[in-house]
Design a protein around this motif. Structure first.
Motif, mmCIF file in Angstrom:
data_model
loop_
_atom_site.group_PDB
_atom_site.id
_atom_site.type_symbol
_atom_site.label_atom_id
_atom_site.label_comp_id
_atom_site.label_asym_id
_atom_site.label_seq_id
_atom_site.Cartn_x
_atom_site.Cartn_y
_atom_site.Cartn_z
ATOM 1 N N MET A 173 0.807 -1.116 0.096
ATOM 2 C CA MET A 173 -0.016 0.034 -0.169
ATOM 3 C C MET A 173 0.903 1.316 0.002
ATOM 4 N N ILE A 174 1.919 1.498 0.818
ATOM 5 C CA ILE A 174 2.813 2.367 0.722
ATOM 6 C C ILE A 174 3.210 2.767 -0.497
ATOM 7 N N LYS A 175 3.833 1.659 -1.183
ATOM 8 C CA LYS A 175 4.356 1.773 -2.540
ATOM 9 C C LYS A 175 3.404 2.441 -3.332
ATOM 10 N N LEU A 176 2.200 2.451 -3.364
ATOM 11 C CA LEU A 176 1.079 3.175 -4.068
ATOM 12 C C LEU A 176 1.036 4.603 -3.763
ATOM 13 N N LEU A 177 1.029 4.742 -2.521
ATOM 14 C CA LEU A 177 1.199 6.508 -1.975
ATOM 15 C C LEU A 177 2.460 7.128 -2.155
ATOM 16 N N PHE A 178 3.582 6.491 -2.200
ATOM 17 C CA PHE A 178 4.765 7.016 -2.144
ATOM 18 C C PHE A 178 4.975 7.985 -3.544
ATOM 19 N N PRO A 179 4.541 7.549 -4.599
ATOM 20 C CA PRO A 179 4.573 8.293 -5.698
ATOM 21 C C PRO A 179 3.479 9.638 -5.939
ATOM 22 N N ILE A 180 2.490 9.543 -5.182
ATOM 23 C CA ILE A 180 1.389 10.532 -4.905
ATOM 24 C C ILE A 180 2.081 11.636 -4.014
ATOM 25 N N LEU A 181 2.790 11.194 -3.158
ATOM 26 C CA LEU A 181 3.249 12.099 -2.118
ATOM 27 C C LEU A 181 4.756 12.727 -2.531
ATOM 28 N N PHE A 182 5.337 12.015 -3.276
ATOM 29 C CA PHE A 182 6.586 12.637 -3.578
ATOM 30 C C PHE A 182 6.973 12.515 -5.175
ATOM 31 N N PRO A 183 6.475 13.092 -5.857
ATOM 32 C CA PRO A 183 6.198 13.067 -7.406
ATOM 33 C C PRO A 183 7.623 13.386 -7.912
ATOM 34 N N SER A 184 7.903 12.385 -9.094
ATOM 35 C CA SER A 184 9.164 12.334 -9.631
ATOM 36 C C SER A 184 9.205 13.424 -10.984
ATOM 37 N N TRP A 185 10.309 14.063 -11.036
ATOM 38 C CA TRP A 185 10.316 15.224 -11.953
ATOM 39 C C TRP A 185 11.416 14.881 -13.008
ATOM 40 N N ARG A 186 11.654 13.518 -13.197
ATOM 41 C CA ARG A 186 12.460 12.803 -14.036
ATOM 42 C C ARG A 186 11.544 12.892 -15.498
ATOM 43 N N PHE A 187 10.589 13.236 -15.660
ATOM 44 C CA PHE A 187 10.142 13.273 -17.056
ATOM 45 C C PHE A 187 10.454 14.346 -17.818
ATOM 46 N N PHE A 188 11.280 15.515 -17.230
ATOM 47 C CA PHE A 188 11.728 16.466 -18.057
ATOM 48 C C PHE A 188 13.237 16.060 -18.469
ATOM 49 N N SER A 189 13.158 15.920 -19.839
ATOM 50 C CA SER A 189 14.435 15.205 -20.142
ATOM 51 C C SER A 189 15.645 16.516 -20.107
ATOM 52 N N SER A 190 14.890 17.375 -20.774
ATOM 53 C CA SER A 190 15.923 18.637 -20.859
ATOM 54 C C SER A 190 15.244 19.935 -20.817
ATOM 55 N N ILE A 191 15.629 20.949 -20.620
ATOM 56 C CA ILE A 191 14.934 22.511 -20.795
ATOM 57 C C ILE A 191 15.127 22.816 -22.244
ATOM 58 N N GLY A 192 14.123 22.938 -22.807
ATOM 59 C CA GLY A 192 13.969 23.796 -24.266
ATOM 60 C C GLY A 192 14.204 24.949 -24.243
ATOM 61 N N PRO A 193 13.869 25.623 -25.551
ATOM 62 C CA PRO A 193 13.897 27.045 -25.621
ATOM 63 C C PRO A 193 12.791 27.508 -24.941
ATOM 64 N N SER A 194 12.739 28.740 -24.555
ATOM 65 C CA SER A 194 11.384 29.573 -23.886
ATOM 66 C C SER A 194 10.992 30.674 -24.987
ATOM 67 N N PRO A 195 9.894 30.627 -25.136
ATOM 68 C CA PRO A 195 9.229 31.347 -26.101
ATOM 69 C C PRO A 195 8.929 32.833 -25.760
ATOM 70 N N ARG A 196 9.101 33.892 -26.504
ATOM 71 C CA ARG A 196 8.827 35.383 -26.090
ATOM 72 C C ARG A 196 8.040 36.045 -27.237
ATOM 73 N N ILE A 197 7.295 36.539 -26.936
ATOM 74 C CA ILE A 197 6.440 36.961 -28.189
ATOM 75 C C ILE A 197 6.324 38.665 -28.008
ATOM 76 N N ASP A 198 6.678 39.101 -29.458
ATOM 77 C CA ASP A 198 6.799 40.643 -29.471
ATOM 78 C C ASP A 198 5.543 40.921 -30.371
ATOM 79 N N VAL A 199 5.020 42.112 -30.152
ATOM 80 C CA VAL A 199 4.135 42.700 -31.207
ATOM 81 C C VAL A 199 4.514 43.827 -32.089
ATOM 82 N N ALA A 200 4.271 44.144 -33.011
ATOM 83 C CA ALA A 200 4.168 45.343 -33.873
ATOM 84 C C ALA A 200 3.088 45.758 -34.792
ATOM 85 N N PHE A 201 2.966 47.010 -34.969
ATOM 86 C CA PHE A 201 1.744 47.820 -35.414
ATOM 87 C C PHE A 201 2.237 48.356 -36.747
ATOM 88 N N ILE A 202 1.520 47.960 -37.755
ATOM 89 C CA ILE A 202 1.896 48.806 -39.239
ATOM 90 C C ILE A 202 0.523 49.124 -39.647
#
Length: 145
Positions: free
Chosen positions: A1-30
């Motif tokens: 039972m504790i094996k089932l509760l452990f991942p809920i209480l302490f989640p793993s962040w290993r599913f992030f394989s890497s940090i990718g580029p972060s988008p920034r949005i700019d606008v212009a008016f013409i």
């Protein structure tokens, strides 16, 4: 039972394989559909500081932040390749932001153009690269200025 509760209480962040580029949005008016944008402005730039009360309010209810996350997700999809759907989603939301008076537009401007920049940390250096520039969006399409 504790094996089932452990991942809920302490989640793993290993599913992030890497940090990718972060988008920034700019606008212009013409003024004309084929004009070159002269000045790019950041869309919904982050505040330097958020007070305690505003932080608590934002924690409970923050539709603008939710929309910003959606726009960033659309921008990340555009990193992978061109898509009319995602470009249209971003453009419509930016035009609506103009209509809602989040951005000031002069009377001569008839179109909005946006670009997406990819910010990436690579070997201790910050790379800032424009990865997408949209087609012009008519500002009158959202019901006027």
């Amino acid at each position: 039972m504790i094996k089932l509760l452990f991942p809920i209480l302490f989640p793993s962040w290993r599913f992030f394989s890497s940090i990718g580029p972060s988008p920034r949005i700019d606008v212009a008016f013409i003024a004309e559909k084929n004009a070159e944008p002269q000045a790019w402005l950041p869309f919904r730039s982050l505040p330097e500081q958020v007070g305690f009360a505003a932080g608590v309010r934002r924690l409970l209810h923050n539709p603008i932040w939710n929309e910003r996350l959606y726009i960033n997700t659309c921008a990340e999809h555009l990193f992978e390749g061109p898509s009319d759907f995602y470009a249209q989603e971003i453009g419509v939301r930016l035009v609506n932001a103009v209509f809602n008076r989040e951005m000031n537009v002069d009377d001569a401007s008839q179109y909005l153009v946006f670009r997406i920049r990819a910010i990436e940390f690579d070997a201790g250096q910050v790379r800032d690269e424009v990865v997408f520039i949209s087609q012009p969006f008519l500002l009158q399409a959202a019901g006027g200025k």
